[in-house]
Motif scaffolding. Structure first.
Motif, PDB file in Angstrom:
ATOM      1  N   ALA A  79       0.840  -1.195   0.000  1.00  0.00           N
ATOM      2  CA  ALA A  79       0.000   0.000   0.000  1.00  0.00           C
ATOM      3  C   ALA A  79       0.874   1.243   0.000  1.00  0.00           C
ATOM      4  CB  ALA A  79      -0.905  -0.008   1.232  1.00  0.00           C
ATOM      5  N   CYS A  80       0.228   2.394  -0.181  1.00  0.00           N
ATOM      6  CA  CYS A  80       0.921   3.682  -0.155  1.00  0.00           C
ATOM      7  C   CYS A  80       0.198   4.661   0.771  1.00  0.00           C
ATOM      8  CB  CYS A  80       0.929   4.319  -1.546  1.00  0.00           C
ATOM      9  SG  CYS A  80       1.820   3.353  -2.757  1.00  0.00           S
ATOM     10  N   GLY A  81       0.953   5.591   1.324  1.00  0.00           N
ATOM     11  CA  GLY A  81       0.369   6.720   2.052  1.00  0.00           C
ATOM     12  C   GLY A  81      -0.524   6.279   3.203  1.00  0.00           C
ATOM     13  N   THR A  82      -1.703   6.859   3.243  1.00  0.00           N
ATOM     14  CA  THR A  82      -2.655   6.550   4.307  1.00  0.00           C
ATOM     15  C   THR A  82      -3.022   5.068   4.304  1.00  0.00           C
ATOM     16  OG1 THR A  82      -3.531   8.771   4.463  1.00  0.00           O
ATOM     17  CG2 THR A  82      -5.055   6.989   5.008  1.00  0.00           C
ATOM     18  N   SER A  83      -3.148   4.499   3.110  1.00  0.00           N
ATOM     19  CA  SER A  83      -3.496   3.073   3.032  1.00  0.00           C
ATOM     20  C   SER A  83      -2.376   2.216   3.625  1.00  0.00           C
ATOM     21  CB  SER A  83      -3.758   2.673   1.577  1.00  0.00           C
ATOM     22  OG  SER A  83      -4.888   3.368   1.098  1.00  0.00           O
ATOM     23  N   TYR A  84      -1.142   2.683   3.487  1.00  0.00           N
ATOM     24  CA  TYR A  84      -0.014   1.977   4.101  1.00  0.00           C
ATOM     25  C   TYR A  84      -0.157   2.002   5.635  1.00  0.00           C
ATOM     26  CZ  TYR A  84       4.735   0.904   5.608  1.00  0.00           C
ATOM     27  OH  TYR A  84       5.817   0.354   6.251  1.00  0.00           O
ATOM     28  N   THR A 104      -5.903  -0.330  -1.071  1.00  0.00           N
ATOM     29  CA  THR A 104      -5.950   0.873  -1.902  1.00  0.00           C
ATOM     30  C   THR A 104      -7.373   1.405  -1.989  1.00  0.00           C
ATOM     31  OG1 THR A 104      -5.666   1.724  -4.165  1.00  0.00           O
ATOM     32  CG2 THR A 104      -5.789  -0.682  -3.947  1.00  0.00           C
ATOM     33  N   GLN A 105      -7.580   2.601  -1.475  1.00  0.00           N
ATOM     34  CA  GLN A 105      -8.905   3.222  -1.484  1.00  0.00           C
ATOM     35  C   GLN A 105      -9.427   3.302  -2.906  1.00  0.00           C
ATOM     36  OE1 GLN A 105     -11.850   5.807  -2.189  1.00  0.00           O
ATOM     37  NE2 GLN A 105      -9.865   6.714  -2.684  1.00  0.00           N
ATOM     38  N   SER A 106      -8.657   3.916  -3.780  1.00  0.00           N
ATOM     39  CA  SER A 106      -9.108   4.158  -5.156  1.00  0.00           C
ATOM     40  C   SER A 106      -9.085   2.893  -5.999  1.00  0.00           C
ATOM     41  CB  SER A 106      -8.209   5.206  -5.818  1.00  0.00           C
ATOM     42  OG  SER A 106      -6.869   4.705  -5.904  1.00  0.00           O
ATOM     43  N   GLY A 107      -8.163   2.002  -5.662  1.00  0.00           N
ATOM     44  CA  GLY A 107      -7.965   0.825  -6.512  1.00  0.00           C
ATOM     45  C   GLY A 107      -7.210   1.148  -7.785  1.00  0.00           C
ATOM     46  N   GLY A 115     -12.617  14.588  -0.665  1.00  0.00           N
ATOM     47  CA  GLY A 115     -11.440  15.296  -0.162  1.00  0.00           C
ATOM     48  C   GLY A 115     -10.178  14.526  -0.540  1.00  0.00           C
ATOM     49  N   VAL A 116      -9.137  15.257  -0.940  1.00  0.00           N
ATOM     50  CA  VAL A 116      -7.885  14.580  -1.294  1.00  0.00           C
ATOM     51  C   VAL A 116      -7.306  13.851  -0.077  1.00  0.00           C
ATOM     52  CG1 VAL A 116      -5.465  15.020  -1.915  1.00  0.00           C
ATOM     53  CG2 VAL A 116      -7.297  15.970  -3.312  1.00  0.00           C
ATOM     54  N   ALA A 117      -7.424  14.456   1.089  1.00  0.00           N
ATOM     55  CA  ALA A 117      -6.937  13.808   2.308  1.00  0.00           C
ATOM     56  C   ALA A 117      -7.890  12.676   2.698  1.00  0.00           C
ATOM     57  CB  ALA A 117      -6.847  14.823   3.436  1.00  0.00           C
ATOM     58  N   SER A 148     -12.341   2.911   7.697  1.00  0.00           N
ATOM     59  CA  SER A 148     -13.002   1.711   7.157  1.00  0.00           C
ATOM     60  C   SER A 148     -11.984   0.667   6.712  1.00  0.00           C
ATOM     61  CB  SER A 148     -13.925   2.090   5.995  1.00  0.00           C
ATOM     62  OG  SER A 148     -15.071   2.758   6.490  1.00  0.00           O
ATOM     63  N   GLN A 149     -10.840   1.114   6.216  1.00  0.00           N
ATOM     64  CA  GLN A 149      -9.783   0.156   5.864  1.00  0.00           C
ATOM     65  C   GLN A 149      -9.295  -0.579   7.100  1.00  0.00           C
ATOM     66  OE1 GLN A 149      -7.011   2.955   4.147  1.00  0.00           O
ATOM     67  NE2 GLN A 149      -7.388   2.235   2.062  1.00  0.00           N
ATOM     68  N   ALA A 150      -9.009   0.184   8.155  1.00  0.00           N
ATOM     69  CA  ALA A 150      -8.454  -0.424   9.370  1.00  0.00           C
ATOM     70  C   ALA A 150      -9.427  -1.445   9.958  1.00  0.00           C
ATOM     71  CB  ALA A 150      -8.102   0.659  10.392  1.00  0.00           C
ATOM     72  N   ALA A 158       0.581  12.505  11.399  1.00  0.00           N
ATOM     73  CA  ALA A 158       1.586  13.426  10.849  1.00  0.00           C
ATOM     74  C   ALA A 158       1.392  13.626   9.344  1.00  0.00           C
ATOM     75  CB  ALA A 158       2.988  12.892  11.131  1.00  0.00           C
ATOM     76  N   LEU A 159       1.072  12.538   8.635  1.00  0.00           N
ATOM     77  CA  LEU A 159       0.861  12.657   7.183  1.00  0.00           C
ATOM     78  C   LEU A 159      -0.295  13.609   6.888  1.00  0.00           C
ATOM     79  CD1 LEU A 159       1.511  11.709   4.258  1.00  0.00           C
ATOM     80  CD2 LEU A 159      -0.173   9.901   4.581  1.00  0.00           C
ATOM     81  N   LYS A 160      -1.417  13.396   7.604  1.00  0.00           N
ATOM     82  CA  LYS A 160      -2.584  14.249   7.383  1.00  0.00           C
ATOM     83  C   LYS A 160      -2.234  15.697   7.687  1.00  0.00           C
ATOM     84  CE  LYS A 160      -4.717  12.297   5.901  1.00  0.00           C
ATOM     85  NZ  LYS A 160      -5.133  11.002   5.378  1.00  0.00           N
ATOM     86  N   PHE A 161      -1.499  15.909   8.773  1.00  0.00           N
ATOM     87  CA  PHE A 161      -1.177  17.268   9.188  1.00  0.00           C
ATOM     88  C   PHE A 161      -0.332  17.972   8.139  1.00  0.00           C
ATOM     89  CE2 PHE A 161       0.430  20.733  11.720  1.00  0.00           C
ATOM     90  CZ  PHE A 161      -0.622  21.006  12.589  1.00  0.00           C
ATOM     91  N   SER A 199      -5.993  10.365  -6.700  1.00  0.00           N
ATOM     92  CA  SER A 199      -5.376   9.067  -6.923  1.00  0.00           C
ATOM     93  C   SER A 199      -4.184   9.222  -7.849  1.00  0.00           C
ATOM     94  CB  SER A 199      -6.390   8.014  -7.382  1.00  0.00           C
ATOM     95  OG  SER A 199      -6.681   8.149  -8.733  1.00  0.00           O
ATOM     96  N   VAL A 200      -3.122   8.499  -7.504  1.00  0.00           N
ATOM     97  CA  VAL A 200      -1.820   8.717  -8.142  1.00  0.00           C
ATOM     98  C   VAL A 200      -1.561   7.562  -9.109  1.00  0.00           C
ATOM     99  CG1 VAL A 200       0.618   9.187  -7.751  1.00  0.00           C
ATOM    100  CG2 VAL A 200      -1.069   9.868  -6.032  1.00  0.00           C
ATOM    101  N   THR A 201      -1.790   7.848 -10.400  1.00  0.00           N
ATOM    102  CA  THR A 201      -1.764   6.774 -11.390  1.00  0.00           C
ATOM    103  C   THR A 201      -0.446   6.699 -12.157  1.00  0.00           C
ATOM    104  OG1 THR A 201      -2.896   8.264 -12.910  1.00  0.00           O
ATOM    105  CG2 THR A 201      -4.269   6.757 -11.649  1.00  0.00           C
TER     106      THR A 201
HETATM  107  C1  F6R Z   1      -3.393  10.721   2.106  1.00  0.00           C
HETATM  108  C2  F6R Z   1      -3.744  10.106   0.848  1.00  0.00           C
HETATM  109  C3  F6R Z   1      -2.701   9.319   0.092  1.00  0.00           C
HETATM  110  C4  F6R Z   1      -3.302   7.991  -0.345  1.00  0.00           C
HETATM  111  C5  F6R Z   1      -2.324   7.211  -1.217  1.00  0.00           C
HETATM  112  C6  F6R Z   1      -2.872   5.850  -1.614  1.00  0.00           C
HETATM  113  O1  F6R Z   1      -4.437  11.433   2.664  1.00  0.00           O
HETATM  114  O2  F6R Z   1      -4.859  10.202   0.438  1.00  0.00           O
HETATM  115  O3  F6R Z   1      -1.558   9.105   0.872  1.00  0.00           O
HETATM  116  O4  F6R Z   1      -3.633   7.263   0.793  1.00  0.00           O
HETATM  117  O5  F6R Z   1      -2.029   7.949  -2.374  1.00  0.00           O
HETATM  118  O6  F6R Z   1      -4.073   5.957  -2.299  1.00  0.00           O
HETATM  119  P1  F6R Z   1      -5.013   4.697  -2.480  1.00  0.00           P
HETATM  120  O7  F6R Z   1      -5.503   4.296  -1.153  1.00  0.00           O
HETATM  121  O8  F6R Z   1      -6.110   5.173  -3.388  1.00  0.00           O
HETATM  122  O9  F6R Z   1      -4.179   3.623  -3.104  1.00  0.00           O
END
Ligand code: F6R
Length: 359
Positions: free
Chosen positions: A53-58, A100-103, A150-152, A159-161, A236-239, A355-357
């Motif tokens: 996973a990445c970011g918050t999902s990590y 991954t939230q977005s998938g 929201g991007v954050a 819900s993931q946790a 910290a990431l959110k902040f 989402s970071v594609t």
């Molecule tokens: C933080 C945030 C990003 C995503 C990360 C993974 O608020 O939104 O760190 O968590 O880019 O995105 P997903 O979960 O869509 O794979």
């Protein structure tokens, strides 16, 4: 739309009692965990689990990974972008779980491709039905948080946790040698109270006052131990994402191995604790306090850390597994209010996309 809320982020934070109810619905009944599309025994061939996973999902994956490890299952939690350089052996008995939230996160999809090319079985834990992760993995479990604008990421983290904590119970009962929680009935019972507990936090939070009080700080530190460590990293990431202020998260015991050099009365420390095994957080917070750092304790009332701190963001009493998620809601509110006071574009922070594609 945003309705009565100034920002989607605040709306989504306040949506959590309902999004969490959706996540839990039908999955934690009569002391047993059931996922609609995963039959009992489906993981009986699995002998190791890798979360990617990445970011918050990590951070959610760290939370779930720790629970799975303590249920006796060999578990790794890997940053998807570092998959190739950090993975150990992988074979057909390995389950790779993409959180991954977005998938659609390219780094995460690529890690899954790499793991499956080595023979692993794959499972997507995602919010978006029909997303690339859901379509390409062998199985998909939906977190059912509803759309997040929201991007954050806020409600989707919670819900993931929770989904991963439930999945842990199923994996641990399927995998030979796995040990579902000894107090599983109690764990699931208190999970049913989680939406109401989040509601209590939302109704009583002092986060805005604390954000205001600490607004002119140089740097914001977040510490926690065990499950609280992942919550500190997420805080910290959110902040940093939405306030543009410098923030760092640490495992409580690591503070004295370097970061303490930065600690002054200009570095507030948010100390996350759950009420179980939090001595490290307490001693390290007290150490930082003696160097002048203001301490904000984030956790249940009935704990000596709450008394030792300068201020306290309180969470209702619950099972220690869920306490960190309540602390996280407090930290979401701190970030939101700090960003609002600083007049940041909260729903669309600069340089970031939902989402970071690209890798
Ligand atoms: C933080 C945030 C990003 C995503 C990360 C993974 O608020 O939104 O760190 O968590 O880019 O995105 P997903 O979960 O869509 O794979």
């Amino acid at each position: 739309g945003k309705g009565e809320f100034d920002h989607y982020m605040l709306k989504e934070i306040y949506n959590q009692p309902s999004s969490l109810s959706n996540t839990i619905e039908g999955r934690a009944n009569d002391g047993e965990v059931t996922f609609e599309n995963l039959t009992e025994g489906t993981f009986s061939d699995v002998d190791a689990v890798q979360f990617v996973a990445c970011g918050t999902s990590y951070h959610a994956a760290m939370y779930g990974g720790q629970l799975l490890r303590s249920a006796g299952v060999r578990t790794e939690v890997l940053r998807a972008s570092e998959y190739e350089s950090t993975t150990g052996p992988v074979d057909e008995n390995t389950l790779v779980v993409a959180v991954t939230q977005s998938g659609e996160t390219a780094d995460t999809l690529e890690a899954v491709r790499e793991a499956t090319s080595r023979g692993a079985r794959s499972l997507a834990v995602t919010n978006v039905v029909g997303s690339t992760a859901a379509r390409t993995a062998d199985d998909a479990v939906y977190i059912r948080a509803g759309p997040e604008v929201g991007v954050a990421a806020t409600k989707t983290y919670s819900s993931q946790a929770v989904t991963l904590a439930l999945l842990t119970q199923q994996i641990a009962s399927d995998v030979p040698g796995g040990e579902p929680a000894a107090d599983k009935a109690k764990l699931l019972e208190s999970l049913r109270d989680l939406p109401e507990h989040v509601e209590e936090v939302l109704e009583s939070s002092q986060a805005e006052a604390i954000a205001r009080e600490r607004l002119d700080s140089q740097s914001y530190f977040f510490i926690g131990h065990g499950l609280g460590h992942s919550v500190a990293l997420e805080g910290a990431l959110k902040f940093k994402e939405i306030t543009y202020e410098h923030a760092e998260g640490f495992a409580s015991g690591q503070l004295k191995h370097g970061p303490l050099a930065l600690v002054t009365d200009e570095t507030p420390i948010f100390a996350v604790y759950s009420g179980r095994g939090d001595e490290k957080t307490k001693t390290n917070a007290i150490e930082a306090r003696s160097r002048g750092a203001p301490i904000v304790a984030v956790g249940p009332d009935d704990h000596s850390l709450a008394d030792a701190a300068d201020t306290h963001l309180s969470v209702p009493d619950t099972h220690p597994v869920w306490a960190g998620l309540l602390a996280n809601v407090q930290l979401q509110l701190v970030s939101y209010h700090a960003a609002k006071l600083l007049e940041r574009p909260i729903d669309k922070p600069r340089n970031l996309a939902k989402s970071v594609t690209v890798e």
